[in-house]
Write a protein that holds these residues in place. Structure first.
Motif, PDB file in Angstrom:
ATOM      1  N   ALA A  98     -19.567  -4.240   1.674  1.00 37.30           N
ATOM      2  CA  ALA A  98     -18.561  -3.324   0.929  1.00 37.30           C
ATOM      3  C   ALA A  98     -17.383  -2.875   1.945  1.00 37.30           C
ATOM      4  N   VAL A  99     -17.477  -2.592   3.256  1.00 42.81           N
ATOM      5  CA  VAL A  99     -16.482  -2.193   4.109  1.00 42.81           C
ATOM      6  C   VAL A  99     -15.594  -3.294   4.349  1.00 42.81           C
ATOM      7  N   ALA A 100     -16.163  -4.523   4.319  1.00 41.64           N
ATOM      8  CA  ALA A 100     -15.482  -5.904   4.288  1.00 41.64           C
ATOM      9  C   ALA A 100     -14.478  -5.991   3.423  1.00 41.64           C
ATOM     10  N   GLU A 101     -14.771  -5.608   2.106  1.00 39.82           N
ATOM     11  CA  GLU A 101     -13.958  -5.528   1.080  1.00 39.82           C
ATOM     12  C   GLU A 101     -12.747  -4.538   1.074  1.00 39.82           C
ATOM     13  N   LEU A 102     -13.017  -3.254   1.625  1.00 40.60           N
ATOM     14  CA  LEU A 102     -12.154  -2.378   1.854  1.00 40.60           C
ATOM     15  C   LEU A 102     -11.278  -2.361   2.884  1.00 40.60           C
ATOM     16  N   LEU A 103     -11.523  -3.205   3.934  1.00 41.41           N
ATOM     17  CA  LEU A 103     -10.757  -3.407   5.070  1.00 41.41           C
ATOM     18  C   LEU A 103      -9.130  -3.672   5.003  1.00 41.41           C
ATOM     19  N   PRO A 104      -8.682  -4.477   3.855  1.00 46.81           N
ATOM     20  CA  PRO A 104      -7.363  -4.786   3.485  1.00 46.81           C
ATOM     21  C   PRO A 104      -6.675  -3.401   3.172  1.00 46.81           C
ATOM     22  N   ILE A 105      -7.486  -2.637   2.529  1.00 43.94           N
ATOM     23  CA  ILE A 105      -6.612  -1.429   2.076  1.00 43.94           C
ATOM     24  C   ILE A 105      -6.534  -0.504   3.192  1.00 43.94           C
ATOM     25  N   MET A 106      -7.318  -0.455   4.100  1.00 50.44           N
ATOM     26  CA  MET A 106      -7.309   0.337   5.490  1.00 50.44           C
ATOM     27  C   MET A 106      -6.203  -0.219   6.219  1.00 50.44           C
ATOM     28  N   ASP A 107      -5.969  -1.481   6.309  1.00 56.06           N
ATOM     29  CA  ASP A 107      -4.761  -2.179   6.826  1.00 56.06           C
ATOM     30  C   ASP A 107      -3.603  -1.737   6.356  1.00 56.06           C
ATOM     31  N   ASN A 108      -3.440  -1.965   4.927  1.00 53.62           N
ATOM     32  CA  ASN A 108      -2.415  -1.412   4.465  1.00 53.62           C
ATOM     33  C   ASN A 108      -1.713   0.049   4.676  1.00 53.62           C
ATOM     34  N   LEU A 109      -2.841   0.854   4.629  1.00 53.88           N
ATOM     35  CA  LEU A 109      -2.544   2.456   4.732  1.00 53.88           C
ATOM     36  C   LEU A 109      -2.074   2.653   6.230  1.00 53.88           C
ATOM     37  N   GLN A 110      -2.649   1.656   7.221  1.00 59.06           N
ATOM     38  CA  GLN A 110      -2.233   1.808   8.487  1.00 59.06           C
ATOM     39  C   GLN A 110      -0.704   1.486   8.680  1.00 59.06           C
ATOM     40  N   ARG A 111      -0.594   0.342   7.955  1.00 60.12           N
ATOM     41  CA  ARG A 111       0.895  -0.080   8.126  1.00 60.12           C
ATOM     42  C   ARG A 111       1.871   0.863   7.238  1.00 60.12           C
ATOM     43  N   ASP A 118       9.890   6.177   9.593  1.00 62.90           N
ATOM     44  CA  ASP A 118      11.255   5.647   9.763  1.00 62.90           C
ATOM     45  C   ASP A 118      11.551   5.264   8.239  1.00 62.90           C
ATOM     46  N   ALA A 119      10.885   5.323   7.049  1.00 59.16           N
ATOM     47  CA  ALA A 119      11.255   5.418   5.900  1.00 59.16           C
ATOM     48  C   ALA A 119      12.202   6.169   5.392  1.00 59.16           C
ATOM     49  N   THR A 120      13.277   5.914   4.764  1.00 60.12           N
ATOM     50  CA  THR A 120      14.277   6.948   4.107  1.00 60.12           C
ATOM     51  C   THR A 120      14.233   6.705   2.556  1.00 60.12           C
ATOM     52  N   ASP A 121      13.860   5.588   1.921  1.00 59.32           N
ATOM     53  CA  ASP A 121      13.779   5.535   0.609  1.00 59.32           C
ATOM     54  C   ASP A 121      12.434   6.061   0.071  1.00 59.32           C
ATOM     55  N   VAL A 122      12.408   6.929  -0.660  1.00 58.83           N
ATOM     56  CA  VAL A 122      11.034   7.608  -1.265  1.00 58.83           C
ATOM     57  C   VAL A 122      10.202   6.578  -2.098  1.00 58.83           C
ATOM     58  N   LYS A 123      11.432   5.712  -3.005  1.00 59.93           N
ATOM     59  CA  LYS A 123      10.880   4.889  -3.908  1.00 59.93           C
ATOM     60  C   LYS A 123       9.886   3.755  -3.081  1.00 59.93           C
ATOM     61  N   ASP A 127       6.153   2.932  -4.047  1.00 58.75           N
ATOM     62  CA  ASP A 127       5.734   1.551  -4.408  1.00 58.75           C
ATOM     63  C   ASP A 127       4.779   1.080  -3.521  1.00 58.75           C
ATOM     64  N   GLY A 128       4.816   1.552  -2.142  1.00 56.51           N
ATOM     65  CA  GLY A 128       3.800   1.192  -1.408  1.00 56.51           C
ATOM     66  C   GLY A 128       2.464   1.606  -1.609  1.00 56.51           C
ATOM     67  N   VAL A 129       2.456   2.993  -1.869  1.00 53.81           N
ATOM     68  CA  VAL A 129       1.263   3.844  -2.263  1.00 53.81           C
ATOM     69  C   VAL A 129       0.540   3.266  -3.540  1.00 53.81           C
ATOM     70  N   GLU A 130       1.517   2.805  -4.463  1.00 50.83           N
ATOM     71  CA  GLU A 130       0.916   2.462  -5.923  1.00 50.83           C
ATOM     72  C   GLU A 130       0.426   1.067  -5.476  1.00 50.83           C
ATOM     73  N   MET A 131       1.027   0.208  -4.919  1.00 55.14           N
ATOM     74  CA  MET A 131       0.572  -1.256  -4.353  1.00 55.14           C
ATOM     75  C   MET A 131      -0.987  -1.193  -3.761  1.00 55.14           C
ATOM     76  N   ILE A 132      -0.918  -0.203  -2.743  1.00 55.99           N
ATOM     77  CA  ILE A 132      -2.295   0.080  -2.128  1.00 55.99           C
ATOM     78  C   ILE A 132      -3.528   0.505  -3.238  1.00 55.99           C
ATOM     79  N   THR A 133      -3.012   1.327  -3.979  1.00 58.74           N
ATOM     80  CA  THR A 133      -3.817   2.196  -5.113  1.00 58.74           C
ATOM     81  C   THR A 133      -4.585   0.841  -6.143  1.00 58.74           C
TER      82      THR A 133
END
Length: 200
Positions: A98-111, A118-123, A127-133
């Motif tokens: 289960a954790v192995a399946e969740l690790l890519p999500i953790m990687d994206n959250l970390q990124r 440094d993000a200036t564009d809220v959109k 979009d990044g949060v929506e992709m992770i969800t």
């Protein structure tokens, strides 16, 4: 020879003859008694031998049963240990999978966390949060976990946890009008109940 003397001699002879008969009888009976005694001894010996054999047989059976019992007890102990180890390994393996399946999500959250400063564009952040969800829901689906439908559905105590109630004629009876926290289930087992507000 006088009559008395003759009579005495006859008596003596009769006594002697009787004594001889008794001796003959005793002599002839003595071997029969010996045979009877021997037969008694033989019968006793046979009985003792039979009892001894029966005891030996019982002892042999007892030893066999004791050996079987000890083997069975050892096998059962080993079975318990193996079962316990298998259960522990099964739980550990399932958790790791289960954790192995969740690790890519953790990687994206970390990124996302690293680039947030440094993000200036809220959109782009949204979009990044929506992709992770979306990725998280796909992983849940692979694991057999699915969200519980609540909003607009009739309240179901086996799936929903009502924390608020409102009277509103624009909604149906026992209709879920708001979802505070999404619930999830795996097949028929509820992992977490949906926290909801129910109307009427």
């Amino acid at each position: 020879m006088s009559f008395i003397t003759k009579r005495g001699v006859v008596n003596k002879l009769a006594k002697k003859s009787k004594a001889n008969e008794e001796n003959v009888t005793t002599e002839t009976l003595a071997p029969d008694e010996e045979i009877k005694e021997e037969n008694k001894q033989t019968a006793c010996e046979k009985e003792e031998n039979a009892e001894k054999n029966a005891c030996e047989e019982l002892e042999k059976k007892y030893n066999e049963l004791e050996d079987k019992y000890l083997r069975l007890a050892a096998e059962y102990t080993n079975f318990q240990r193996r079962t316990r180890e298998e259960k522990e390994a099964l739980y550990t393996n399932a958790t790791c999978d289960a954790v192995a399946e969740l690790l890519p999500i953790m990687d994206n959250l970390q990124r996302a966390s690293d680039t947030m400063a440094d993000a200036t564009d809220v959109k782009s952040v949204a979009d990044g949060v929506e992709m992770i969800t979306k990725m998280a829901l796909e992983v849940f689906s692979k694991l057999g976990v699915e969200p519980i439908e609540a909003l607009g559905k009739e309240f179901d105590a086996s799936l929903h946890n009502a924390v608020m109630h409102v009277d509103d004629d624009s909604f149906g009876t026992n209709e879920v009008v708001e979802e505070f926290q999404k619930g999830y289930k795996c097949k028929d087992k509820v992992i977490r109940y949906s926290m909801v507000k129910v109307a009427n």
